[in-house]
Scaffold this motif. Structure first.
Motif, short mmCIF file in Angstrom:
data_model
loop_
_atom_site.label_atom_id
_atom_site.label_comp_id
_atom_site.label_asym_id
_atom_site.label_seq_id
_atom_site.Cartn_x
_atom_site.Cartn_y
_atom_site.Cartn_z
N TRP A 120 15.26 -3.22 10.66
CA TRP A 120 13.83 -3.56 10.65
C TRP A 120 13.06 -2.42 10.03
O TRP A 120 12.76 -1.41 10.66
N TYR A 121 12.81 -2.54 8.75
CA TYR A 121 11.88 -1.64 8.08
C TYR A 121 11.06 -2.45 7.09
O TYR A 121 11.52 -3.41 6.49
N LEU A 122 9.80 -2.06 6.99
CA LEU A 122 8.83 -2.82 6.21
C LEU A 122 7.82 -1.85 5.63
O LEU A 122 7.38 -0.91 6.30
N ARG A 123 7.44 -2.10 4.40
CA ARG A 123 6.35 -1.38 3.74
C ARG A 123 5.43 -2.44 3.15
O ARG A 123 5.89 -3.39 2.51
N TYR A 124 4.13 -2.26 3.37
CA TYR A 124 3.15 -3.24 2.91
C TYR A 124 1.87 -2.51 2.55
O TYR A 124 1.42 -1.63 3.30
N TRP A 125 1.30 -2.84 1.40
CA TRP A 125 0.02 -2.28 0.97
C TRP A 125 -1.08 -3.27 1.31
O TRP A 125 -1.30 -4.24 0.57
N PRO A 126 -1.78 -3.07 2.40
CA PRO A 126 -2.78 -4.06 2.83
C PRO A 126 -3.96 -4.21 1.87
O PRO A 126 -4.49 -5.32 1.72
N ARG A 127 -4.38 -3.15 1.22
CA ARG A 127 -5.52 -3.26 0.29
C ARG A 127 -5.18 -4.13 -0.92
O ARG A 127 -6.04 -4.78 -1.48
N LEU A 128 -3.92 -4.13 -1.32
CA LEU A 128 -3.48 -4.94 -2.46
C LEU A 128 -2.84 -6.25 -2.03
O LEU A 128 -2.55 -7.09 -2.87
N MET A 129 -2.59 -6.39 -0.72
CA MET A 129 -1.87 -7.54 -0.17
C MET A 129 -0.55 -7.72 -0.91
O MET A 129 -0.21 -8.79 -1.39
N GLU A 164 -3.49 2.90 3.56
CA GLU A 164 -2.65 3.07 2.37
C GLU A 164 -1.38 2.22 2.48
O GLU A 164 -0.99 1.55 1.54
N VAL A 165 -0.75 2.26 3.65
CA VAL A 165 0.49 1.51 3.86
C VAL A 165 0.59 1.09 5.32
O VAL A 165 0.14 1.81 6.22
N VAL A 166 1.16 -0.08 5.55
CA VAL A 166 1.49 -0.58 6.88
C VAL A 166 3.01 -0.60 6.94
O VAL A 166 3.67 -1.03 5.99
N THR A 167 3.58 -0.11 8.05
CA THR A 167 5.04 -0.12 8.23
C THR A 167 5.40 -0.99 9.43
O THR A 167 4.53 -1.49 10.14
N GLU A 168 6.70 -1.12 9.66
CA GLU A 168 7.18 -1.91 10.79
C GLU A 168 6.62 -1.40 12.12
O GLU A 168 6.44 -2.18 13.05
N ALA A 169 6.30 -0.12 12.21
CA ALA A 169 5.74 0.43 13.45
C ALA A 169 4.34 -0.10 13.73
O ALA A 169 3.89 -0.09 14.87
N ASP A 170 3.65 -0.56 12.70
CA ASP A 170 2.28 -1.06 12.84
C ASP A 170 2.22 -2.56 13.10
O ASP A 170 1.21 -3.07 13.57
N VAL A 171 3.28 -3.27 12.77
CA VAL A 171 3.27 -4.73 12.82
C VAL A 171 3.39 -5.22 14.26
O VAL A 171 4.26 -4.77 15.00
N THR A 172 2.51 -6.15 14.64
CA THR A 172 2.53 -6.68 16.01
C THR A 172 3.19 -8.05 16.10
O THR A 172 3.58 -8.47 17.19
N ARG A 173 3.30 -8.73 14.98
CA ARG A 173 3.99 -10.02 14.95
C ARG A 173 4.52 -10.23 13.54
O ARG A 173 3.82 -9.99 12.56
N GLU A 233 8.45 1.26 -6.46
CA GLU A 233 7.10 1.41 -5.89
C GLU A 233 7.12 1.84 -4.43
O GLU A 233 6.10 2.23 -3.89
N VAL A 234 8.25 1.73 -3.78
CA VAL A 234 8.32 1.92 -2.33
C VAL A 234 8.05 3.36 -1.95
O VAL A 234 8.73 4.28 -2.42
N PRO A 235 7.04 3.58 -1.10
CA PRO A 235 6.77 4.94 -0.61
C PRO A 235 7.75 5.30 0.50
O PRO A 235 7.79 4.66 1.55
N GLY A 236 8.59 6.26 0.28
CA GLY A 236 9.56 6.67 1.29
C GLY A 236 10.95 6.16 0.96
O GLY A 236 11.19 5.56 -0.08
N MET A 270 2.82 -12.26 9.14
CA MET A 270 2.80 -11.05 9.97
C MET A 270 1.38 -10.72 10.37
O MET A 270 0.42 -11.11 9.71
N GLU A 271 1.29 -10.01 11.48
CA GLU A 271 0.01 -9.50 11.97
C GLU A 271 0.13 -8.00 12.18
O GLU A 271 1.20 -7.49 12.50
N PHE A 272 -0.98 -7.33 11.98
CA PHE A 272 -1.09 -5.91 12.26
C PHE A 272 -2.54 -5.66 12.64
O PHE A 272 -3.42 -6.49 12.36
#
Length: 174
Positions: free
Chosen positions: A81-90, A46-55, A97-100, A36-38
């Motif tokens: 299509w929903y996604l939660r990702y912690w970029p600082r921790l990869m 803090e968190v990347v979601t599906e709304a932030d993902v470009t690929r 653990e899921v926020p939301g 994925m790309e963002f």
């Protein structure tokens, strides 16, 4: 005219994007690789979601043989299509653990049975992390919901997640 050409050239430049890869090892020989790309500016968020993902692309395997793919850029309007990702921790947060309100739903909701005929999907919820294939929950693919699911900057070395780039093996500190 030169200004117009310069402006067009600047727009044509690729935007800065963070690219991460992952390899998920389920049960009974089921695995998944993806990337994925963002926007690079979100690498410290803090968190990347599906709304932030470009690929975003995933491919599922059974004993190393392809069973399906899914690409968020060509998804149908009714695809989960929903996604939660912690970029600082990869790391993709799992279970508690899921926020939301949502875990991971990549063309598969919490039942892992809503992908369409001929389609593939992945779900990580409070019951399990598992696959959907042609509208059917692939129960034997599942692993416990709290299994760590991490990402890295290099692509997995094989679809069985057995090479040096083995992922989803250890929990990173938060």
């Amino acid at each position: 005219m030169i200004r117009w050409s310069l402006l067009l050239a600047l727009w044509a430049q690729p935007s800065q994007a963070a690219l991460v890869h992952f390899c998920w090892a389920g049960s009974s020989g089921y695995t998944m690789v993806g990337s994925m790309e963002f926007p690079d500016a979100l690498a410290g968020a803090e968190v990347v979601t599906e709304a932030d993902v470009t690929r975003f692309k995933i491919a599922g395997f059974k004993d190393g043989s392809p069973i399906g793919t899914w690409d968020a850029t060509t998804r149908a309007p009714d695809d989960t299509w929903y996604l939660r990702y912690w970029p600082r921790l990869m790391q993709f947060p799992t279970n508690g653990e899921v926020p939301g309100p949502f875990d991971q739903g990549w063309n598969a909701d919490g039942t892992a049975a809503d992908c369409d005929e001929g389609e593939f999907g992945f779900n990580a919820g409070n019951y399990a992390q598992d696959f959907c294939l042609s509208g059917v929950w692939v129960e034997e693919s599942g692993v416990e919901p709290q299994k760590p699911f991490i990402a890295q900057t290099t692509a997995p070395t094989d679809p069985e997640c057995a090479g040096p780039a083995l992922l989803s093996k250890r929990r990173l500190g938060r």
